[in-house]
Scaffold this active site. Structure first.
Site, PDB file in Angstrom:
ATOM      1  N   THR A 145       0.829  -1.209   0.000  1.00 18.67           N
ATOM      2  CA  THR A 145       0.000   0.000   0.000  1.00 18.67           C
ATOM      3  C   THR A 145       0.864   1.259   0.000  1.00 18.67           C
ATOM      4  OG1 THR A 145      -1.521   1.331   1.323  1.00 18.67           O
ATOM      5  CG2 THR A 145      -0.143  -0.202   2.526  1.00 18.67           C
ATOM      6  N   SER A 186      -2.310   3.122  10.401  1.00 20.22           N
ATOM      7  CA  SER A 186      -3.303   2.234  11.024  1.00 20.22           C
ATOM      8  C   SER A 186      -2.634   0.885  11.235  1.00 20.22           C
ATOM      9  CB  SER A 186      -4.528   2.048  10.118  1.00 20.22           C
ATOM     10  OG  SER A 186      -4.219   1.157   9.053  1.00 20.22           O
ATOM     11  N   TYR A 188      -3.636  -1.900  10.058  1.00 20.91           N
ATOM     12  CA  TYR A 188      -3.553  -2.523   8.732  1.00 20.91           C
ATOM     13  C   TYR A 188      -2.323  -2.037   7.965  1.00 20.91           C
ATOM     14  CZ  TYR A 188      -3.883  -2.345   3.721  1.00 20.91           C
ATOM     15  OH  TYR A 188      -3.559  -2.388   2.396  1.00 20.91           O
ATOM     16  N   HIS A 189      -2.161  -0.739   7.844  1.00 23.79           N
ATOM     17  CA  HIS A 189      -1.014  -0.213   7.103  1.00 23.79           C
ATOM     18  C   HIS A 189       0.298  -0.670   7.735  1.00 23.79           C
ATOM     19  CE1 HIS A 189      -4.137   2.757   5.761  1.00 23.79           C
ATOM     20  NE2 HIS A 189      -3.553   2.537   4.615  1.00 23.79           N
ATOM     21  N   LYS A 192       1.668  -3.889   6.528  1.00 23.61           N
ATOM     22  CA  LYS A 192       2.346  -3.826   5.233  1.00 23.61           C
ATOM     23  C   LYS A 192       3.765  -3.273   5.412  1.00 23.61           C
ATOM     24  CE  LYS A 192      -1.342  -4.977   2.641  1.00 23.61           C
ATOM     25  NZ  LYS A 192      -1.473  -5.995   1.598  1.00 23.61           N
TER      26      LYS A 192
END
Lengths: 405, 405
Positions: A145, A186, A188-189, A192
């Site tokens: 991302t 976040s 989620y980020h 990554k």
């Protein structure tokens, strides 16, 4: 090529499977169907009616004569089965989408944080360890991302993954290339960002050939292949957790819901149309790094926009109203964003940019399935901290929406 | 203060517990005792006879009158129990040692890689998520490693966690401070690099107060407290997986085993004596960052040495022979290392440096327990890749040792 597509039942995974199958590749979908389970958990559904993966594969065969192979496997939890699968099928390339991919979902509760980290890190690391163990030299293309770069205004274009820096040494400045310093916004980020370090290590220690795609926000729904049969339609998320900003504006416009801008709308983000997304994966697959090379990183995006500009554009086209709401995220209110994407352009990508025709296409899809929308699930309410949560208004129809403008 | 010491049964954890208890703190050991299980798995044992944790705590009470509270809990696997524990005890500070800490163990097989990543990442992330969820503002002090910086010669001193860089922008150079670019050299070290990103995020998003100690290689065995009773003795690892380089040389010397230098011995590493290690944790605890501050990072080391220089020094003192063996690790054959440790010095650390007296003390400990050593477990044989594995000689007594000199 024989290509394994991990997470091939998802929003970008599915059209990628069709695209690569249409190109003549032997496509194997490996998926634990977790995204469907999360729909069940949240009590939401894709705006578009989505058949089972088995049925989707059957329709594709019927329409094109090509076989999509489906394998139910949990990458994060079934390490031994993953290894067996790799040893049996020995793919030439692997596209790895198999991670929980919504920032708001990852911030929903502590359980969702823990799930996202456990699932995403273990999925990626299991895959890397299993590739080494089975001694398979497949090119691994991973969907990352743009969010790993963070969204502060740096005043310089974001390079593709690596940053040239200068270090002070006793004998003067010394140039060095480093992974771009990560600043995920976040959980989620963050996963990554963790993936990047896993990739760096396994490329260096084991010579794995890895490409990491730092993707922008995907918009649109159809690709040439999903359009070929109604039952091949892509999933289309409109809810506050999985829906992404531009698609959400278009859906909101379609159902007469105010366009919900969080904060000032001064957030600048990178975008890419789903058609370009699948094309980029194809281009990346054909441009594999050599063994021993560093991880190849592409910025997979075609344009940047400020969120409020997008809202105004959609409002202009559709006549929708724009509402400014408290921001459930902890992020800079305003940021600049200039991004380099020279590598994909050099490989022949012809960007599909924000055109009114394409925007209207999405609105048409949304209108067609508007009866399937639960309006109460449209607002984004997953707050980044408990404090922020108290400021986020949960009224679905905007009657009591607090304004920050 | 009420201090939770996660991993308080381990090599640095245990003397830290005693040190902080002796300072008058209320110490809670939270440990899943995994290190003891790994001894069982590998069929090795601490050179020093080590009592159960319960018995160790009993002896400490008998000797000092102070209570060490022990809680059996798996941080990585028992998230809900962790949360309950935190909510019940609400510690003022937490020292987090609870990770698999041997690089060779982490590279042993794919199972060990997967275990190390799953265990370490989940342990750290569970802790962070649980602190946010229980709304406990404890200062978290984490044991990291110098290895996150990597061991290439950069020609400049390694700063304490953060690097000042300059970025080219259209309007000229712009100064920025970033986390030092990480380049871990094993799966174990990689997990500590991942931890850094977890810490960065939770400090930024939730205001957690976090200190990360980038520790060098610990040597020595006794602290003032472990010396107070034979049954308080610290664990002392001599095997090829958990033994660390200087201690291993001293043990090898004690039992008439050649000092095993891997590669050219040109690797330069940072070192710290166990006495300084526990003192640094104390200093770090007293110097907590404020809420909202960035993660505080200390380089927890006192000196740097080249491996072959250490071997020659030990050989000189003890008359042992030095053998140069193939290196099971994938690492630079030779590297420079200059490290800043100004912060601990400013806080009053008085470094215990490599003195012959202290080196001899370790040799004496090793001689005392030499009958407990399984010579076949002395060599380091966990190879970083399959190719390297074929070059590593497994003969325990050096009869067939291949030389790289």
């Amino acid at each position: 090529m024989r290509i394994a597509i991990l997470g091939g039942d998802g929003f970008v995974g599915w059209p990628t499977c069709l695209h690569l199958s249409a190109q003549g590749h032997e496509v194997h979908i490996v998926d634990n169907l977790s995204r469907r389970w999360i729909d069940t958990e949240l009590g939401v559904q894709s705006l578009t009616p989505m058949d089972s993966i088995q049925e989707r594969c059957r329709i594709w065969k019927q329409v094109t004569g090509e076989t999509l192979h489906f394998h139910l496997l949990d990458l994060a939890k079934e390490y031994e089965r993953l290894k067996q699968w790799l040893a049996e099928y020995r793919p030439d390339a692997i596209v790895h989408f198999a991670e929980q991919r919504a920032a708001p979902y990852s911030m929903k509760t502590d359980r969702h944080k823990v799930y996202t980290v456990t699932n995403n890190v273990n999925a990626t690391h299991n895959l890397l360890a299993a590739l080494v163990e089975t001694d398979i030299d497949a090119h691994l293309v991973h969907l990352g991302t743009m969010g790993v770069y963070g969204y502060s205004s740096v005043g310089a274009p974001i390079p593709e993954g690596y940053l040239d820096i200068e270090i002070d040494t006793p004998t003067g400045k010394r140039a060095q290339e480093v992974l771009y310093p990560t600043k995920p916004g976040s959980v989620y980020h963050m996963t990554k960002s963790l993936d990047q370090i896993l990739f760096q290590f396994y490329a260096q220690n084991d010579g794995l050939r890895i490409t990491d795609l730092h993707q922008g926000i995907v918009w649109g729904t159809h690709t040439d292949q999903t359009r070929r049969h109604e039952q091949l339609v892509n999933r289309f998320d409109y809810d506050g957790d999985y829906g992404t900003v531009l698609n959400r504006f278009l859906i909101q416009a379609a159902i007469g819901y105010p366009l919900t801008v969080h904060g000032t709308g001064g957030q600048t983000r990178a975008f890419i149309h789903i058609r370009d997304s699948v094309r980029c994966v194809e281009l990346a697959l054909d441009d594999a790094p050599e063994r021993g090379e560093r991880v190849k990183i592409f910025n997979q995006m075609t344009e940047t926009h400020r969120v409020r500009d997008l809202a105004e554009l959609v409002a202009k086209i559709t006549g929708a109203e724009v509402k400014y709401l408290p921001n459930p995220r902890k992020e800079a209110a305003e940021n600049d964003l200039i991004v380099k994407n020279d590598q994909f352009l050099a490989l022949g990508l012809e960007p599909t940019t924000l055109a009114e025709g394409l925007l209207s296409e999405v609105v048409e899809v949304a209108k067609k399935y508007a009866h399937r929308i639960d309006r109460s699930r449209v607002p984004a309410v997953s707050a980044w901290t408990r404090d922020i949560g108290t400021r986020v208004d949960r009224d679905p129809e905007g009657r009591a929406l607090k304004s920050v403008s």
